[in-house]
Design an enzyme around this catalytic site. Structure first.
Site, PDB file in Angstrom:
ATOM      1  CG  ASN A   1     -10.729   1.023   3.342  1.00 38.53           C
ATOM      2  OD1 ASN A   1     -11.414   2.053   3.304  1.00 38.53           O
ATOM      3  ND2 ASN A   1     -10.347   0.392   2.244  1.00 38.53           N
TER       4      ASN A   1
ATOM      5  CB  SER B   1      -5.222  -3.037   7.020  1.00 36.20           C
ATOM      6  OG  SER B   1      -5.594  -4.265   6.437  1.00 36.20           O
TER       7      SER B   1
ATOM      8  CB  VAL C   1     -12.001 -10.230  -3.728  1.00 35.98           C
ATOM      9  CG1 VAL C   1     -13.438  -9.809  -3.970  1.00 35.98           C
ATOM     10  CG2 VAL C   1     -11.925 -11.416  -2.774  1.00 35.98           C
TER      11      VAL C   1
ATOM     12  N   GLY D   1     -14.859  -9.498   5.550  1.00 34.06           N
ATOM     13  CA  GLY D   1     -14.825  -8.056   5.357  1.00 34.06           C
ATOM     14  C   GLY D   1     -14.864  -7.624   3.905  1.00 34.06           C
TER      15      GLY D   1
ATOM     16  N   GLY E   1     -19.216 -15.277  -0.095  1.00 39.60           N
ATOM     17  CA  GLY E   1     -18.318 -14.752   0.922  1.00 39.60           C
ATOM     18  C   GLY E   1     -19.066 -14.050   2.035  1.00 39.60           C
TER      19      GLY E   1
ATOM     20  CB  SER F   1      -0.955   0.007   1.191  1.00 36.82           C
ATOM     21  OG  SER F   1      -1.779   1.144   1.184  1.00 36.82           O
TER      22      SER F   1
ATOM     23  CE  LYS G   1     -10.719  -3.110   6.121  1.00 41.10           C
ATOM     24  NZ  LYS G   1     -10.481  -3.907   4.892  1.00 41.10           N
TER      25      LYS G   1
ATOM     26  CG  ASP H   1     -11.769  -2.781   1.291  1.00 42.95           C
ATOM     27  OD1 ASP H   1     -10.696  -2.418   0.771  1.00 42.95           O
ATOM     28  OD2 ASP H   1     -11.858  -3.177   2.461  1.00 42.95           O
TER      29      ASP H   1
END
Length: 299
Positions: free
Chosen positions: A95, A70, A235, A137, A134, A25, A74, A110
């Site tokens: 986030n 993160s 993802v 998060g 899913g 990041s 979060k 996200d």
């Protein structure tokens, strides 16, 4: 390696998580600041839940422009903020923190990143039915943002485990707060999964199945679950092509991995904090990001 020239005017944006030293990041964010010609640096700070409140006080006191957040922070950082965006509130996770003159606003980018990566690849699920697997998060963010952005119907599949209640709660939130109609199904019911995928515009794996330590694994039994006009996304961004995406691509589906979501959630966070547009094509080239796999990649 070129270093940003630190001056007395250099501003700071953070990344707070634990562990975090492995994260890409800061490289993503610093590349954007460089392109924008901004005297800002992004640094990673190993902050866990026990130190989070003090870290947020420090963000405010040091007049940082903001911070990315993160795990494990979060789902608890909202307690120390002044405001939380509607999407972050529905997701139950933040986030991105934007510091507006000491007033801290929490966002969740996200889901924004996922939806934007679809648009960037010519995919528009607005007004259509999608099926998403899913309950964690990432899945929640994808499901909530997709509903907020106009998906008409959503079939949510999740395993009967400790995260099942998350999926049930997400279905409830979507039905009560958006115009999307959401329904929950157990992921163990493969006949139902096949039936829901059969009349969906798009299917998304928003679980961790396909990445380490589950690399090479998929819960889709065979290629009969895919039809050529079904769009299939994941993802997962590493490996570049999961076992599920490979099966779908071989069945003729348009596929997309999670690298686009990873990029565009970062771009959305940067734009929220800085109020400036980020050149996504430059970012893709600079970071070597490609989220569409082709036969040429196998050569």
């Amino acid at each position: 390696m070129e270093r940003h020239q630190i001056t007395g005017h250099t501003e700071l944006i953070g990344l707070m998580a634990y562990p975090i030293r492995h994260s890409q990041s800061p490289a993503t964010h610093n590349a954007a600041y460089e392109k924008l010609g901004l005297d800002i640096v992004n640094l990673a700070f190993e902050v866990d839940a026990d130190d989070l409140e003090d870290a947020i006080k420090g963000l405010r006191a040091l007049k940082m422009r903001g911070s990315n957040i993160s795990m494990p922070n979060k789902t608890i950082v909202h307690k120390y903020l002044d405001e939380v965006s509607p999407a972050a509130q529905l997701c139950g996770a933040v986030n991105t923190i934007v510091n507006k003159d000491g007033y801290l606003i929490g966002h969740n980018t996200d889901g924004i990143g996922y939806v934007q990566s679809l648009k960037d690849n010519g995919i528009d699920p607005t007004g259509k039915k999608v099926t998403i697997a899913g309950s964690g998060g990432a899945a929640t963010a994808v499901q909530i943002q997709s509903a907020l952005d106009g998906v008409a119907e959503m079939s949510i599949f999740a395993r009967d485990d400790r995260f099942k209640d998350n999926a049930l709660e997400t279905v409830k939130k979507i039905n009560e707060n958006t115009n999307c109609k959401a329904v929950f199904y157990p992921l163990e019911d493969l006949d139902r999964l096949k039936a829901e995928m059969a009349d969906s515009y798009l299917f998304t794996n928003a679980t961790g199945v396909g990445m380490k330590p589950l690399e090479g694994i998929t819960y889709i039994p065979d290629a009969s679950f895919f039809r050529p006009d079904l769009i299939v996304t994941d993802v997962v961004y590493s490996p570049h092509e999961t076992a599920m995406l490979k099966m779908a691509r071989k069945a003729g589906c348009k596929t997309m991995n999670g690298q686009g979501m990873m990029l565009f959630q970062a771009i959305a966070a940067i734009e929220l904090m800085l109020g400036q547009r980020v050149d996504s094509e430059y970012m893709k080239e600079k970071l070597g990001i490609s989220y569409v796999y082709t036969d040429d990649d196998e050569d």
